[in-house]
Motif scaffolding. Structure first.
Motif, PDB file in Angstrom:
ATOM      1  N   GLN A  46       0.825  -1.202   0.000  1.00 11.59           N
ATOM      2  CA  GLN A  46       0.000   0.000   0.000  1.00 11.59           C
ATOM      3  C   GLN A  46       0.865   1.260   0.000  1.00 11.59           C
ATOM      4  N   VAL A  47       1.928   1.253   0.776  1.00  9.14           N
ATOM      5  CA  VAL A  47       2.811   2.418   0.828  1.00  9.14           C
ATOM      6  C   VAL A  47       3.486   2.651  -0.518  1.00  9.14           C
ATOM      7  N   ARG A  48       3.914   1.559  -1.157  1.00 13.66           N
ATOM      8  CA  ARG A  48       4.540   1.701  -2.466  1.00 13.66           C
ATOM      9  C   ARG A  48       3.543   2.309  -3.469  1.00 13.66           C
ATOM     10  N   ARG A  49       2.276   1.921  -3.358  1.00 13.50           N
ATOM     11  CA  ARG A  49       1.260   2.486  -4.242  1.00 13.50           C
ATOM     12  C   ARG A  49       1.057   3.965  -3.955  1.00 13.50           C
ATOM     13  N   GLN A  50       1.061   4.326  -2.678  1.00 14.51           N
ATOM     14  CA  GLN A  50       0.947   5.735  -2.328  1.00 14.51           C
ATOM     15  C   GLN A  50       2.048   6.541  -3.002  1.00 14.51           C
ATOM     16  N   VAL A  51       3.276   6.058  -2.887  1.00  9.84           N
ATOM     17  CA  VAL A  51       4.422   6.764  -3.455  1.00  9.84           C
ATOM     18  C   VAL A  51       4.284   6.847  -4.979  1.00  9.84           C
ATOM     19  N   ASP A  52       3.928   5.742  -5.609  1.00  7.58           N
ATOM     20  CA  ASP A  52       3.782   5.742  -7.068  1.00  7.58           C
ATOM     21  C   ASP A  52       2.720   6.744  -7.511  1.00  7.58           C
ATOM     22  N   GLU A  53       1.634   6.830  -6.758  1.00  7.77           N
ATOM     23  CA  GLU A  53       0.557   7.717  -7.150  1.00  7.77           C
ATOM     24  C   GLU A  53       0.884   9.185  -6.905  1.00  7.77           C
ATOM     25  N   LEU A  54       1.717   9.478  -5.891  1.00 10.03           N
ATOM     26  CA  LEU A  54       2.197  10.842  -5.700  1.00 10.03           C
ATOM     27  C   LEU A  54       3.058  11.267  -6.892  1.00 10.03           C
ATOM     28  N   VAL A  55       3.863  10.342  -7.388  1.00  5.58           N
ATOM     29  CA  VAL A  55       4.682  10.632  -8.571  1.00  5.58           C
ATOM     30  C   VAL A  55       3.783  10.815  -9.792  1.00  5.58           C
ATOM     31  N   GLN A  56       2.773   9.965  -9.925  1.00  6.16           N
ATOM     32  CA  GLN A  56       1.877  10.026 -11.075  1.00  6.16           C
ATOM     33  C   GLN A  56       1.169  11.369 -11.158  1.00  6.16           C
ATOM     34  N   ARG A  57       0.821  11.926 -10.021  1.00  2.03           N
ATOM     35  CA  ARG A  57       0.139  13.215 -10.013  1.00  2.03           C
ATOM     36  C   ARG A  57       0.953  14.285 -10.718  1.00  2.03           C
ATOM     37  N   HIS A  58       2.263  14.199 -10.567  1.00  2.00           N
ATOM     38  CA  HIS A  58       3.129  15.206 -11.172  1.00  2.00           C
ATOM     39  C   HIS A  58       3.287  15.000 -12.672  1.00  2.00           C
ATOM     40  N   VAL A  59       3.338  13.747 -13.115  1.00  5.37           N
ATOM     41  CA  VAL A  59       3.675  13.479 -14.519  1.00  5.37           C
ATOM     42  C   VAL A  59       2.461  13.250 -15.404  1.00  5.37           C
ATOM     43  N   ASP A  60       1.289  13.003 -14.821  1.00 11.08           N
ATOM     44  CA  ASP A  60       0.112  12.647 -15.603  1.00 11.08           C
ATOM     45  C   ASP A  60      -0.921  13.780 -15.547  1.00 11.08           C
ATOM     46  N   PRO A  61      -1.116  14.529 -16.643  1.00  9.45           N
ATOM     47  CA  PRO A  61      -2.086  15.635 -16.634  1.00  9.45           C
ATOM     48  C   PRO A  61      -3.504  15.191 -16.307  1.00  9.45           C
ATOM     49  N   ALA A  62      -3.881  13.983 -16.712  1.00 10.13           N
ATOM     50  CA  ALA A  62      -5.236  13.499 -16.440  1.00 10.13           C
ATOM     51  C   ALA A  62      -5.472  13.361 -14.942  1.00 10.13           C
ATOM     52  N   VAL A  63      -4.462  12.899 -14.216  1.00 10.92           N
ATOM     53  CA  VAL A  63      -4.578  12.768 -12.765  1.00 10.92           C
ATOM     54  C   VAL A  63      -4.753  14.145 -12.127  1.00 10.92           C
ATOM     55  N   ARG A  64      -3.969  15.110 -12.608  1.00 12.08           N
ATOM     56  CA  ARG A  64      -4.067  16.461 -12.045  1.00 12.08           C
ATOM     57  C   ARG A  64      -5.443  17.064 -12.324  1.00 12.08           C
ATOM     58  N   ARG A  65      -5.964  16.815 -13.520  1.00 10.60           N
ATOM     59  CA  ARG A  65      -7.287  17.360 -13.836  1.00 10.60           C
ATOM     60  C   ARG A  65      -8.364  16.787 -12.922  1.00 10.60           C
ATOM     61  N   ARG A  66      -8.290  15.490 -12.665  1.00  8.98           N
ATOM     62  CA  ARG A  66      -9.273  14.882 -11.765  1.00  8.98           C
ATOM     63  C   ARG A  66      -9.147  15.450 -10.360  1.00  8.98           C
ATOM     64  N   MET A  67      -7.915  15.591  -9.895  1.00  6.94           N
ATOM     65  CA  MET A  67      -7.683  16.126  -8.557  1.00  6.94           C
ATOM     66  C   MET A  67      -8.199  17.553  -8.445  1.00  6.94           C
ATOM     67  N   ASN A  68      -7.841  18.404  -9.418  1.00 12.14           N
ATOM     68  CA  ASN A  68      -8.283  19.795  -9.388  1.00 12.14           C
ATOM     69  C   ASN A  68      -9.793  19.901  -9.519  1.00 12.14           C
ATOM     70  N   GLY A  69     -10.383  19.011 -10.307  1.00 11.35           N
ATOM     71  CA  GLY A  69     -11.825  19.021 -10.452  1.00 11.35           C
ATOM     72  C   GLY A  69     -12.529  18.713  -9.143  1.00 11.35           C
ATOM     73  N   THR A  70     -11.982  17.771  -8.390  1.00 11.63           N
ATOM     74  CA  THR A  70     -12.558  17.422  -7.092  1.00 11.63           C
ATOM     75  C   THR A  70     -12.506  18.614  -6.148  1.00 11.63           C
ATOM     76  N   ILE A  71     -11.355  19.266  -6.069  1.00  8.85           N
ATOM     77  CA  ILE A  71     -11.196  20.408  -5.165  1.00  8.85           C
ATOM     78  C   ILE A  71     -12.113  21.553  -5.585  1.00  8.85           C
ATOM     79  N   ARG A  72     -12.146  21.843  -6.887  1.00  9.48           N
ATOM     80  CA  ARG A  72     -12.953  22.967  -7.365  1.00  9.48           C
ATOM     81  C   ARG A  72     -14.434  22.743  -7.087  1.00  9.48           C
TER      82      ARG A  72
END
Length: 466
Positions: free
Chosen positions: A35-61
């Motif tokens: 689970q921790v390894r997945r957390q780390v991988d997904e933190l990295v993915q947020r930076h490199v994957d625009p689709a992930v950032r869009r979903r995250m920003n959409g949730t906050i907005r």
């Protein structure tokens, strides 16, 4: 007698193995490690994957708009990433506003002055809002022109939690248990006052005694609503599940309590359970915590900004903090998470020179791939798979494919610079207590125990990770 370790045989371990009991990496369940390894991988993915950032920003907005009735805009920064700003609003310093030509320009551009919303900042900062419908990018053009005219201006940035912005479908903190931390360390000084500015503290007292000494302020007059510090957990929306960033402040408080058992911890709420607050709200909470007597302030939050410039609101708050220090003859040390952007772009407030910025390391003290880094990072400690206090509730299936239900008095593991920073804040508080030092001298002594790492400052291990 002090237990601060300056043994050359254990470089980078200021407290030796004090916090390792029952938490050695080899003792961690394989499921938790995954689970921790997945957390780390997904933190990295947020930076490199625009689709992930869009979903995250959409949730906050969406959650910001629902709760406040104000839209957030997404702004592209100089490094191609995105930052969130309050729609239809900008800030200028009072000094810039004093220029009649600047005032006239802003009036012509259909901007109207409104209250900042923080008494300590009203004479230092000017908040302006649009009086009509404007085209996309209109305020960005206004800020560009103001900067060309020599004015200090920016859009109002929204400050997200530096270590917890999770897109849909990612893994989440996993259930765990504490090791035996033994008795409080002896020392020559009183317990330090540590302020945590975050999502607030869980209203429910734990049955195991952890965090029960922290004041909960839920029933406050409407005129003092900003003093409430309870994390509502299920608020945006109220759907029976834990919110996007629910429990973050409680987790951070548990980190400080582990490292500094004698610390007097005070929690302030400037961020919603969606994990965001305006830079003005963070600045106001910072001032309030210092007025209340904080020795050390922890900010497990941060954002990149337009033009990579410092937050105007936090800069003004730091001026107020300095004045309070002079008036009282007592210094305050501010610690902030460096952020999880995985690059060298400054993150604010961590990048302010007077703020201690903290990056993240792996459990074996190597650089975390997700951690922000650079000349402005002062120190780093383990930020992957940190164990701390969590809250009761069920995670939303919107945020993870495998939601967990956390029991009363739960514990969890979480990853991010959000959880490295409070270790440093707690370590400073512990050194203050053991050696009778002020926060700045305690920090200098802590740094001396570390080992340098390019772009990560002085590094040390405090709490074990995974």
């Amino acid at each position: 007698m002090s237990v601060f370790s300056d043994d050359p045989a254990t470089p980078g371990r200021p407290f030796g193995t004090d916090y390792s009991s029952g938490q050695e990496a080899e003792d961690v369940d394989p499921r938790v490690r995954l689970q921790v390894r997945r957390q780390v991988d997904e933190l990295v993915q947020r930076h490199v994957d625009p689709a992930v950032r869009r979903r995250m920003n959409g949730t906050i907005r969406g959650r910001w708009s629902t709760r406040r009735g104000v839209a957030l805009d997404v702004l592209e920064t100089t490094n191609g990433q995105e930052t969130l700003v309050v729609g239809g609003e900008l800030l200028v310093t009072a000094r810039s506003w004093a220029d009649p030509a600047i005032q006239a320009y802003l009036t012509r551009r259909r901007l109207e002055r409104v209250e900042v919303g923080c008494p300590d900042l009203e004479d230092r900062l000017v908040r302006l809002v649009t009086t009509g419908t404007v085209r996309p990018g209109y305020l960005e053009d206004v800020v560009d022109e103001l900067r060309r005219r020599g004015a200090a201006a920016s859009l109002t940035h929204v400050t997200p939690l530096a270590g917890v912005m999770k897109p849909h479908g990612v893994s989440v903190p996993t259930i765990g248990t504490f090791g035996d931390y033994g008795t409080h360390p002896a020392g020559d000084g009183p317990g330090a006052n540590v302020a945590i500015i975050d999502t607030g503290i869980d209203a429910h007292l734990r049955s195991d005694g952890w965090l029960t000494g922290i004041e909960r302020r839920a029933d406050v007059p409407a005129t003092h609503a900003d003093e409430m510090n309870v994390d509502p957990l299920d608020n945006t929306p109220a759907d029976g599940f834990l919110d996007f960033s629910a429990g973050h402040g409680t987790f951070v408080a548990g980190v400080v309590a582990q490292v500094a058992p004698t610390a007097d911890i005070e929690v302030y709420r400037s961020l919603s359970t969606a994990g965001a607050g305006s830079e003005i709200e963070v600045a106001c909470a910072l001032i309030r915590s210092v007025r209340d007597g904080a020795d050390v302030v922890n900010l497990s939050l941060g954002t990149q900004t337009q033009y990579d410039q410092p937050s105007l609101a936090v800069a003004a708050a730091l001026e107020v903090v300095r004045e309070i220090e002079v008036q009282r003859g007592r210094e305050v040390l501010i610690v902030a998470a460096a952020g999880n952007f995985g690059d060298t772009t400054p993150v604010w407030p961590a990048a302010f020179r007077r703020v201690v910025s903290v990056g993240s390391l792996t459990a074996d003290a190597r650089p975390s791939t997700f951690s922000s880094r650079g000349w402005w990072v002062d120190c780093s400690t383990v930020g992957e798979g940190i164990l701390s206090t969590f809250v009761e509730g069920e995670q939303s299936p919107d945020f993870t494919a495998d939601p967990e239900t956390f029991p009363e008095s739960a514990f969890a593991r979480w990853s991010g610079t959000s959880f490295a920073a409070p270790q440093v804040a707690g370590a400073i508080a512990r050194v203050m207590h053991e050696h009778g030092l002020g926060p700045r001298d305690a920090y200098v002594q802590l740094l001396a125990s570390g080992t340098p790492l390019p772009d990560f400052g002085q590094t040390f291990s405090i709490l074990p990770g995974v």
